[in-house]
Design a protein around this motif. Structure first.
Motif, PDB file in Angstrom:
ATOM      1  N   THR A   1     -13.341  29.994  56.551  1.00  0.00           N
ATOM      2  CA  THR A   1     -14.358  29.965  57.616  1.00  0.00           C
ATOM      3  C   THR A   1     -13.867  30.940  58.845  1.00  0.00           C
ATOM      4  O   THR A   1     -14.515  31.588  59.303  1.00  0.00           O
ATOM      5  CB  THR A   1     -14.446  28.603  58.074  1.00  0.00           C
ATOM      6  OG1 THR A   1     -14.956  27.823  56.909  1.00  0.00           O
ATOM      7  CG2 THR A   1     -15.592  28.629  59.054  1.00  0.00           C
TER       8      THR A   1
ATOM      9  N   PRO B   1     -11.477  23.718  62.231  1.00  0.00           N
ATOM     10  CA  PRO B   1     -10.072  24.507  61.897  1.00  0.00           C
ATOM     11  C   PRO B   1      -8.994  23.756  62.674  1.00  0.00           C
ATOM     12  O   PRO B   1      -9.104  23.265  63.732  1.00  0.00           O
ATOM     13  CB  PRO B   1     -10.619  25.741  62.282  1.00  0.00           C
ATOM     14  CG  PRO B   1     -11.971  25.763  62.188  1.00  0.00           C
ATOM     15  CD  PRO B   1     -12.489  24.213  62.187  1.00  0.00           C
TER      16      PRO B   1
ATOM     17  N   SER C   1      -3.144  25.838  61.762  1.00  0.00           N
ATOM     18  CA  SER C   1      -2.553  26.660  60.548  1.00  0.00           C
ATOM     19  C   SER C   1      -4.053  27.533  60.129  1.00  0.00           C
ATOM     20  O   SER C   1      -3.856  28.693  59.776  1.00  0.00           O
ATOM     21  CB  SER C   1      -2.240  25.740  59.467  1.00  0.00           C
ATOM     22  OG  SER C   1      -1.106  25.138  59.787  1.00  0.00           O
ATOM     23  N   ASP C   2      -5.246  27.007  60.114  1.00  0.00           N
ATOM     24  CA  ASP C   2      -6.370  27.648  59.794  1.00  0.00           C
ATOM     25  C   ASP C   2      -6.408  28.931  60.443  1.00  0.00           C
ATOM     26  O   ASP C   2      -6.927  30.032  60.245  1.00  0.00           O
ATOM     27  CB  ASP C   2      -7.717  26.787  59.763  1.00  0.00           C
ATOM     28  CG  ASP C   2      -7.497  25.646  58.922  1.00  0.00           C
ATOM     29  OD1 ASP C   2      -7.021  25.722  57.817  1.00  0.00           O
ATOM     30  OD2 ASP C   2      -7.926  24.503  59.032  1.00  0.00           O
TER      31      ASP C   2
ATOM     32  N   SER D   1      -8.758  22.808  54.053  1.00  0.00           N
ATOM     33  CA  SER D   1      -8.578  24.327  54.829  1.00  0.00           C
ATOM     34  C   SER D   1      -9.893  24.949  55.237  1.00  0.00           C
ATOM     35  O   SER D   1     -10.539  25.016  54.533  1.00  0.00           O
ATOM     36  CB  SER D   1      -7.688  25.347  53.829  1.00  0.00           C
ATOM     37  OG  SER D   1      -7.443  26.241  54.317  1.00  0.00           O
ATOM     38  N   HIS D   2      -9.663  25.522  56.312  1.00  0.00           N
ATOM     39  CA  HIS D   2     -10.864  25.966  56.942  1.00  0.00           C
ATOM     40  C   HIS D   2     -10.467  27.629  57.122  1.00  0.00           C
ATOM     41  O   HIS D   2     -10.898  28.332  58.015  1.00  0.00           O
ATOM     42  CB  HIS D   2     -11.373  25.727  57.957  1.00  0.00           C
ATOM     43  CG  HIS D   2     -12.084  24.088  57.876  1.00  0.00           C
ATOM     44  ND1 HIS D   2     -13.196  24.079  57.467  1.00  0.00           N
ATOM     45  CD2 HIS D   2     -11.400  23.010  57.910  1.00  0.00           C
ATOM     46  CE1 HIS D   2     -13.420  22.776  57.309  1.00  0.00           C
ATOM     47  NE2 HIS D   2     -12.443  21.857  57.803  1.00  0.00           N
ATOM     48  N   ILE D   3      -9.459  28.289  56.291  1.00  0.00           N
ATOM     49  CA  ILE D   3      -8.921  29.528  56.534  1.00  0.00           C
ATOM     50  C   ILE D   3      -9.901  30.417  56.374  1.00  0.00           C
ATOM     51  O   ILE D   3     -10.220  31.420  56.926  1.00  0.00           O
ATOM     52  CB  ILE D   3      -7.803  29.748  55.615  1.00  0.00           C
ATOM     53  CG1 ILE D   3      -6.538  28.911  56.333  1.00  0.00           C
ATOM     54  CG2 ILE D   3      -7.486  31.321  55.618  1.00  0.00           C
ATOM     55  CD1 ILE D   3      -5.326  28.965  55.171  1.00  0.00           C
TER      56      ILE D   3
ATOM     57  N   GLY E   1      -6.110  32.404  59.073  1.00  0.00           N
ATOM     58  CA  GLY E   1      -7.803  32.802  58.795  1.00  0.00           C
ATOM     59  C   GLY E   1      -7.757  34.295  59.640  1.00  0.00           C
ATOM     60  O   GLY E   1      -8.388  35.092  59.176  1.00  0.00           O
TER      61      GLY E   1
END
Length: 293
Positions: free
Chosen positions: A7, A93, A96-97, A3-5, A101
């Protein structure tokens, strides 16, 4: 899948920190707290810090939803409008991210603004009134943060659902107008159409449940339970509801025998706020996942 949320959220918050939006929001909420406390201290005698805290409820319920909607309405659609969404999704990303995010980043903006406003209130309460209602302050502050996040969630959900800035702005303005200017017409008006009269002080239970699904009502009912005094909701009135009705909680207006059902209790306002946070984000996420970019 990684996951890159976080970031996306950090970048989004950093971008907000370099814009005027965050500072205007912080400044507005801090000024409300500061001017309010000083004005009460200068004009009212024999008032305690716990009583003054409730003063913040009215301006916050007016300003915070507007500020949160402004903070969030361009969160996702702004990236689509500028074309940067394709670049962003070309990096690690995914969609979703981006949605979650952005939600986290815009939430952080509102949390910082509310926290600083309540910090000013805490300092001024001690300096001007000599007391700090710490328990009330913490509870009221937490409710206000949730209230602000609720409107951020609505705005981000809308932003993820549409493809143009104009649509996003129109929908978030419409949301605010429904809750503030049209709610009585939609709820009490429906009651009038069904029963040929406006809601009495003790109306049908379904009406009380429907009426309290306004997040502003939920916030003021919850806030009134944790600070001294009552905080009345800001709403346009058309005479379909009595003034006395606005001064009572749903549980106090319940006409049945025994205690009011759980969905009319004050704590149910937390469910209402979470509902308006989660549902718009879920709808926005669903539509964004299926959108052609």
């Amino acid at each position: 899948m990684t996951s890159h949320i976080g970031t996306v959220a950090r970048k989004d918050f950093a971008d907000a920190g370099r814009s005027k939006l965050l500072w205007i929001l912080i400044g507005l909420l801090v000024v409300i707290a500061g001017v309010g406390y000083v004005a009460i201290w200068a004009t009212v005698e024999d008032v305690a810090g716990a009583e003054v805290l409730g003063f913040l409820g009215f301006p916050l319920q007016v300003v915070l939803p507007v500020a949160a909607l402004i903070v969030g309405y361009m969160a996702v659609v702004g990236e689509r409008r500028s074309g940067s969404i394709k670049l962003l999704l070309g990096l690690p990303p995914n969609r979703s991210d981006v949605v979650f995010g952005k939600l986290l980043g815009r939430t952080a903006v509102v949390v910082v603004a509310v926290a600083l406003a309540f910090l000013v209130a805490l300092v001024l309460s001690l300096a001007l009134f000599g007391t700090v209602p710490l328990v009330d302050w913490l509870a009221f502050g937490a409710l206000t943060v949730l209230f602000g996040i609720t409107f951020v969630g609505m705005a981000v959900g809308v932003s993820a659902s549409v493809s143009s800035r104009g649509r996003s702005m129109a929908i978030v303005v419409g949301i605010y107008m429904v809750f503030v200017a049209l709610w009585e017409l939609l709820t009490a008006g429906s009651y009038y159409l069904l029963y040929d009269e406006g809601p009495p002080l003790e109306p049908e239970t379904w009406y009380l449940l429907l009426d309290q699904f306004n997040p502003i009502f939920a916030y003021t009912n919850l806030a009134s339970s944790v600070v001294e005094g009552n905080i009345f909701p800001f709403q346009f009135q058309y005479g379909l509801e009595s003034i006395e009705a606005y001064q009572l909680t749903p549980a106090e207006r319940y006409a049945g025998s025994g205690d009011a059902p759980f969905f009319l209790q004050e704590w149910f306002g937390l469910v209402v706020l979470v509902f308006w946070l989660v549902v718009p984000v879920a709808i926005g996420y669903y539509r964004f996942q299926r959108a052609e970019l």
